[in-house]
Design a protein around this motif. Structure first.
Motif, PDB file in Angstrom:
ATOM      1  N   TRP A   9      31.105 -16.136  -2.909  1.00  0.00           N
ATOM      2  CA  TRP A   9      31.299 -16.459  -2.098  1.00  0.00           C
ATOM      3  C   TRP A   9      30.680 -16.238  -0.823  1.00  0.00           C
ATOM      4  O   TRP A   9      30.478 -16.230   0.346  1.00  0.00           O
ATOM      5  CB  TRP A   9      33.343 -16.877  -1.759  1.00  0.00           C
ATOM      6  CG  TRP A   9      33.444 -17.276   0.009  1.00  0.00           C
ATOM      7  CD1 TRP A   9      34.404 -16.719   0.609  1.00  0.00           C
ATOM      8  CD2 TRP A   9      33.147 -18.756   0.575  1.00  0.00           C
ATOM      9  NE1 TRP A   9      33.866 -17.356   1.727  1.00  0.00           N
ATOM     10  CE2 TRP A   9      33.533 -18.588   1.934  1.00  0.00           C
ATOM     11  CE3 TRP A   9      32.235 -19.581  -0.592  1.00  0.00           C
ATOM     12  CZ2 TRP A   9      33.533 -19.593   2.334  1.00  0.00           C
ATOM     13  CZ3 TRP A   9      32.465 -20.684   0.512  1.00  0.00           C
ATOM     14  CH2 TRP A   9      32.773 -20.490   1.372  1.00  0.00           C
ATOM     15  N   GLN A  13      28.281 -16.776   1.649  1.00  0.00           N
ATOM     16  CA  GLN A  13      27.988 -16.550   3.151  1.00  0.00           C
ATOM     17  C   GLN A  13      27.552 -16.050   4.001  1.00  0.00           C
ATOM     18  O   GLN A  13      26.904 -16.154   5.018  1.00  0.00           O
ATOM     19  CB  GLN A  13      30.036 -15.686   3.432  1.00  0.00           C
ATOM     20  CG  GLN A  13      31.204 -16.553   3.503  1.00  0.00           C
ATOM     21  CD  GLN A  13      31.129 -17.734   4.351  1.00  0.00           C
ATOM     22  OE1 GLN A  13      30.275 -19.420   4.277  1.00  0.00           O
ATOM     23  NE2 GLN A  13      31.898 -18.010   5.124  1.00  0.00           N
ATOM     24  N   ILE A  16      23.787 -18.321   4.039  1.00  0.00           N
ATOM     25  CA  ILE A  16      24.134 -18.888   5.709  1.00  0.00           C
ATOM     26  C   ILE A  16      24.387 -18.335   6.858  1.00  0.00           C
ATOM     27  O   ILE A  16      23.226 -18.879   7.644  1.00  0.00           O
ATOM     28  CB  ILE A  16      25.473 -19.579   5.335  1.00  0.00           C
ATOM     29  CG1 ILE A  16      25.861 -20.527   4.004  1.00  0.00           C
ATOM     30  CG2 ILE A  16      25.850 -19.914   6.534  1.00  0.00           C
ATOM     31  CD1 ILE A  16      26.586 -21.575   3.608  1.00  0.00           C
ATOM     32  N   HIS A  17      24.746 -17.110   7.610  1.00  0.00           N
ATOM     33  CA  HIS A  17      24.425 -16.099   8.018  1.00  0.00           C
ATOM     34  C   HIS A  17      23.439 -16.337   8.043  1.00  0.00           C
ATOM     35  O   HIS A  17      22.446 -16.234   9.275  1.00  0.00           O
ATOM     36  CB  HIS A  17      25.487 -15.277   8.392  1.00  0.00           C
ATOM     37  CG  HIS A  17      25.061 -14.042   9.327  1.00  0.00           C
ATOM     38  ND1 HIS A  17      25.849 -14.422  10.395  1.00  0.00           N
ATOM     39  CD2 HIS A  17      24.762 -12.809   9.174  1.00  0.00           C
ATOM     40  CE1 HIS A  17      25.512 -13.857  12.260  1.00  0.00           C
ATOM     41  NE2 HIS A  17      24.874 -13.049  10.772  1.00  0.00           N
ATOM     42  N   ASN A  21      22.871 -22.021  10.749  1.00  0.00           N
ATOM     43  CA  ASN A  21      24.355 -22.704  10.727  1.00  0.00           C
ATOM     44  C   ASN A  21      23.605 -24.189  10.301  1.00  0.00           C
ATOM     45  O   ASN A  21      24.344 -24.511  10.128  1.00  0.00           O
ATOM     46  CB  ASN A  21      24.657 -23.861  11.812  1.00  0.00           C
ATOM     47  CG  ASN A  21      26.202 -22.163  12.512  1.00  0.00           C
ATOM     48  OD1 ASN A  21      26.278 -21.480  11.414  1.00  0.00           O
ATOM     49  ND2 ASN A  21      26.168 -22.032  13.798  1.00  0.00           N
ATOM     50  N   LEU A  23      23.070 -24.732   7.786  1.00  0.00           N
ATOM     51  CA  LEU A  23      22.092 -24.431   5.655  1.00  0.00           C
ATOM     52  C   LEU A  23      23.492 -25.220   5.830  1.00  0.00           C
ATOM     53  O   LEU A  23      23.775 -26.378   4.276  1.00  0.00           O
ATOM     54  CB  LEU A  23      22.513 -23.603   5.231  1.00  0.00           C
ATOM     55  CG  LEU A  23      21.322 -22.193   4.798  1.00  0.00           C
ATOM     56  CD1 LEU A  23      21.698 -20.867   4.417  1.00  0.00           C
ATOM     57  CD2 LEU A  23      19.906 -23.307   4.370  1.00  0.00           C
ATOM     58  N   TYR A  24      24.829 -26.089   7.109  1.00  0.00           N
ATOM     59  CA  TYR A  24      25.606 -26.294   6.522  1.00  0.00           C
ATOM     60  C   TYR A  24      25.535 -27.329   6.086  1.00  0.00           C
ATOM     61  O   TYR A  24      26.055 -28.911   5.174  1.00  0.00           O
ATOM     62  CB  TYR A  24      26.855 -25.935   7.352  1.00  0.00           C
ATOM     63  CG  TYR A  24      27.923 -24.487   7.548  1.00  0.00           C
ATOM     64  CD1 TYR A  24      28.422 -24.579   6.305  1.00  0.00           C
ATOM     65  CD2 TYR A  24      26.908 -24.029   8.710  1.00  0.00           C
ATOM     66  CE1 TYR A  24      28.960 -23.038   6.017  1.00  0.00           C
ATOM     67  CE2 TYR A  24      28.437 -23.072   8.143  1.00  0.00           C
ATOM     68  CZ  TYR A  24      28.959 -22.500   7.729  1.00  0.00           C
ATOM     69  OH  TYR A  24      29.526 -21.293   7.490  1.00  0.00           O
ATOM     70  N   ILE A  25      24.034 -28.232   6.975  1.00  0.00           N
ATOM     71  CA  ILE A  25      23.824 -30.030   7.428  1.00  0.00           C
ATOM     72  C   ILE A  25      22.598 -29.879   6.031  1.00  0.00           C
ATOM     73  O   ILE A  25      23.281 -30.531   5.226  1.00  0.00           O
ATOM     74  CB  ILE A  25      23.173 -29.863   8.397  1.00  0.00           C
ATOM     75  CG1 ILE A  25      23.895 -30.062   9.801  1.00  0.00           C
ATOM     76  CG2 ILE A  25      22.323 -31.558   8.670  1.00  0.00           C
ATOM     77  CD1 ILE A  25      23.106 -30.148  11.208  1.00  0.00           C
ATOM     78  N   ALA A  27      23.297 -28.622   3.269  1.00  0.00           N
ATOM     79  CA  ALA A  27      24.815 -28.046   2.223  1.00  0.00           C
ATOM     80  C   ALA A  27      25.506 -29.640   1.762  1.00  0.00           C
ATOM     81  O   ALA A  27      25.728 -30.436   0.928  1.00  0.00           O
ATOM     82  CB  ALA A  27      25.645 -26.961   2.004  1.00  0.00           C
ATOM     83  N   LEU A  28      25.646 -29.767   2.799  1.00  0.00           N
ATOM     84  CA  LEU A  28      26.656 -31.897   3.392  1.00  0.00           C
ATOM     85  C   LEU A  28      25.254 -32.955   2.524  1.00  0.00           C
ATOM     86  O   LEU A  28      25.687 -33.557   1.883  1.00  0.00           O
ATOM     87  CB  LEU A  28      26.930 -31.983   4.899  1.00  0.00           C
ATOM     88  CG  LEU A  28      27.869 -33.249   5.120  1.00  0.00           C
ATOM     89  CD1 LEU A  28      28.812 -33.326   3.971  1.00  0.00           C
ATOM     90  CD2 LEU A  28      27.515 -33.017   5.914  1.00  0.00           C
ATOM     91  N   PRO A 139      16.749 -21.089   5.720  1.00  0.00           N
ATOM     92  CA  PRO A 139      16.481 -23.900   6.204  1.00  0.00           C
ATOM     93  C   PRO A 139      15.234 -24.332   5.099  1.00  0.00           C
ATOM     94  O   PRO A 139      15.922 -25.675   4.516  1.00  0.00           O
ATOM     95  CB  PRO A 139      16.963 -23.422   7.795  1.00  0.00           C
ATOM     96  CG  PRO A 139      17.033 -22.426   8.243  1.00  0.00           C
ATOM     97  CD  PRO A 139      15.794 -21.215   6.808  1.00  0.00           C
ATOM     98  N   SER A 142      15.264 -24.009   1.743  1.00  0.00           N
ATOM     99  CA  SER A 142      16.991 -24.487   1.097  1.00  0.00           C
ATOM    100  C   SER A 142      16.433 -25.748   1.170  1.00  0.00           C
ATOM    101  O   SER A 142      16.968 -26.673   0.269  1.00  0.00           O
ATOM    102  CB  SER A 142      18.132 -24.475   1.813  1.00  0.00           C
ATOM    103  OG  SER A 142      18.206 -22.828   1.719  1.00  0.00           O
TER     104      SER A 142
END
Length: 175
Positions: A9, A13, A16-17, A21, A23-25, A27-28, A139, A142
């Motif tokens: 984890w 993190q 992603i840092h 941010n 990368l959250y999109i 991942a979703l 990104p 990714s």
């Protein structure tokens, strides 16, 4: 085991840092894409064979399989089954195509961060410029990896769906 999960984890993190941010999109979108693909695989493997048997049984139970009316009923059943097979396939393809674009959004935001550092601190601080550049490249990478995984599996899924549709058509003979 718990320590390994915590370390995993933390590394996620950190990734992603470093990548930002966006990368959250990514991942979703990746999660939704894979959820839909797995649902389609499950449907084609577990649900559709039963539905196909039911359609074939209804066709075989018909006394009239040669009239124009019977052929229209057959075409309707095939069309309904095809619609169910193709459900969410366009959405899956769209999500696959969106992954690299979302990665490019990360590239743009990362480059904005680089230019912001250059504007406020000049070009003398390579460490902060490097963090912005990695925020720009991670990104993109990714998004491309997500798209590649989606392209391969969605094309396999599409081939299987075409095979199932053809099999259904062949299973309902029209005289």
């Amino acid at each position: 085991m718990m320590l390994q999960l915590i370390e995993l984890w933390e590394s996620v993190q950190d990734f992603i840092h470093t990548g930002g941010n966006v990368l959250y999109i990514v991942a979703l979108v990746l999660f939704i894409m894979w959820f839909l693909m797995l649902e389609r695989y499950w449907y084609l493997k577990a649900v559709f064979p039963k539905e196909k048997k039911a359609i074939i049984a209804r066709w075989d139970a018909r006394e009239d399989t040669t009239s124009w009316y019977a052929h229209k009923i057959r075409d309707t059943w095939i069309s309904e089954a095809t619609t169910k097979i193709d459900q969410n396939m366009l959405l899956i393809k769209t999500l696959v195509a969106m992954c690299p674009l979302i990665g490019l959004l990360g590239t743009v935001t990362g480059m904005i961060a680089v230019f912001d550092v250059m504007a406020t601190q000049g070009t003398g601080n390579p460490r902060t410029m490097a963090s912005g550049i990695s925020m720009a490249t991670i990104p993109t990478m990714s998004g491309m990896v997500a798209a590649l995984s989606g392209v391969f599996f969605s094309s396999r899924l599409e081939i299987r769906a075409k095979r199932e549709k053809a099999s259904l058509v062949d299973s309902l003979p029209h005289h």
